[in-house]
Design an enzyme around this catalytic site. Sequence first.
Site, PDB file in Angstrom:
ATOM      1  N   LYS A  54       0.846  -1.204   0.000  1.00 40.00           N
ATOM      2  CA  LYS A  54       0.000   0.000   0.000  1.00 40.00           C
ATOM      3  C   LYS A  54       0.875   1.245   0.000  1.00 40.00           C
ATOM      4  O   LYS A  54       0.587   2.217  -0.698  1.00 40.00           O
ATOM      5  CB  LYS A  54      -0.930  -0.008   1.222  1.00 40.00           C
ATOM      6  CG  LYS A  54      -2.121  -0.923   1.042  1.00 40.00           C
ATOM      7  CD  LYS A  54      -2.798  -1.243   2.355  1.00 40.00           C
ATOM      8  CE  LYS A  54      -3.793  -2.378   2.155  1.00 40.00           C
ATOM      9  NZ  LYS A  54      -4.218  -3.014   3.400  1.00 40.00           N
ATOM     10  N   GLN A  98      -5.434  -2.225   9.460  1.00 40.25           N
ATOM     11  CA  GLN A  98      -5.141  -3.527   8.835  1.00 40.25           C
ATOM     12  C   GLN A  98      -5.746  -4.660   9.677  1.00 40.25           C
ATOM     13  O   GLN A  98      -5.546  -4.723  10.896  1.00 40.25           O
ATOM     14  CB  GLN A  98      -3.623  -3.705   8.688  1.00 40.25           C
ATOM     15  CG  GLN A  98      -3.219  -4.949   7.934  1.00 40.25           C
ATOM     16  CD  GLN A  98      -3.701  -4.965   6.483  1.00 40.25           C
ATOM     17  OE1 GLN A  98      -3.663  -3.961   5.799  1.00 40.25           O
ATOM     18  NE2 GLN A  98      -4.171  -6.113   6.029  1.00 40.25           N
ATOM     19  N   ASP A 121     -11.658   2.078   3.657  1.00 43.86           N
ATOM     20  CA  ASP A 121     -11.889   0.636   3.503  1.00 43.86           C
ATOM     21  C   ASP A 121     -13.384   0.330   3.331  1.00 43.86           C
ATOM     22  O   ASP A 121     -13.755  -0.780   2.950  1.00 43.86           O
ATOM     23  CB  ASP A 121     -11.404  -0.112   4.758  1.00 43.86           C
ATOM     24  CG  ASP A 121     -10.083  -0.833   4.529  1.00 43.86           C
ATOM     25  OD1 ASP A 121      -9.835  -1.262   3.387  1.00 43.86           O
ATOM     26  OD2 ASP A 121      -9.308  -0.959   5.495  1.00 43.86           O
TER      27      ASP A 121
HETATM   28  N1  GUN Z   1      -6.994  -7.566   5.672  1.00 43.17           N
HETATM   29  C1  GUN Z   1      -7.225  -8.339   4.586  1.00 43.17           C
HETATM   30  N2  GUN Z   1      -7.815  -7.615   3.615  1.00 43.17           N
HETATM   31  C2  GUN Z   1      -7.950  -6.362   4.093  1.00 43.17           C
HETATM   32  C3  GUN Z   1      -8.474  -5.149   3.538  1.00 43.17           C
HETATM   33  O1  GUN Z   1      -8.947  -5.071   2.402  1.00 43.17           O
HETATM   34  N3  GUN Z   1      -8.422  -4.066   4.355  1.00 43.17           N
HETATM   35  C4  GUN Z   1      -7.910  -4.126   5.608  1.00 43.17           C
HETATM   36  N4  GUN Z   1      -7.921  -3.008   6.324  1.00 43.17           N
HETATM   37  N5  GUN Z   1      -7.425  -5.226   6.149  1.00 43.17           N
HETATM   38  C5  GUN Z   1      -7.439  -6.338   5.389  1.00 43.17           C
END
Ligand code: GUN
Length: 284
Positions: A54, A98, A121
């Site tokens: 990211k 996350q 998200d």
């Molecule tokens: N963990 C696995 N996929 C994701 C996601 O798309 N966003 C976040 N914040 N955590 C994750």
Amino acid sequence: MSNKLIDGKVVSEKIRGEIKISVDKLKKKNSTVPGLAAVLVGEDGPSQIYVRNKRKACENVGIYSEEHKMPENTSEDELLKLIDKLNNQENINGILIQLPLPKHINETKILNSVNPDKDVDGFHPVNAGNLFEGKPSYIACTPHGIIKMLEHYELDIEGKNAVVLGRSNIVGKPAAILLLQKNATVTVCHSRTKNIEEILKNADIIVAAIGRAKYVTKSMVKKDAIVIDVGINRLETGKLVGDVDFDEVHDIASMITPVPGGVGPMTITMLLWNTLKSYENSIS
Ligand code: GUN
């Protein structure tokens, strides 16, 4: 290269190129850029990789990013304090917590504490509710990326039988709602579903998001189905595979996403998209 591939890298590059142009323009006009904060608690291996990817993706399109890495034993209060700070930090437009969080932390409480206007998200109940009602809002990145890929390849959704394997809040449920909004007839299958194979065999579109390596095999797939594989599973050999047995199903599907290089890049792309959108909303 097979012409059946739904190539997430190609679609991502196109959208990221458009995001970069927008960010460059904003930088010239306002002397500021969108900002994303990623919060990572603990040492989960895949999460470290996601967060690193990211950061790189932000750098490539000119989005400011910061990472907050906290130890496994971080308390809920400490995490809430950090989120409160980020909610009020002017140069941060997107906050990403996350997942998974360590077991002692209440995930719902944490996700609900993120300012919905910075919830890139799309996990906050306000944004999930907006999705439910079909209002424009922040849409969860993986399902949003799936729809963008289907649109890019001009694949018909309306009137099709779409089967979503998996009912998570992050992928399965929002994917089902988005497909429904595109006028598909949607069936959601999960661990208690009976006759999954029969249901799958009737699907024009399959979205596999159950986290079981190569679960979907050729015998479960109708000829010329469109197959979207959300799974990322590491085999003992170290190889990454999806929830679909790609080699087998590729023969029978009309279009299929590879793993890696399918849905994965799109998730990060839509995160950048939401962060840009949040910045634009904040100045309008
Ligand atoms: N963990 C696995 N996929 C994701 C996601 O798309 N966003 C976040 N914040 N955590 C994750």
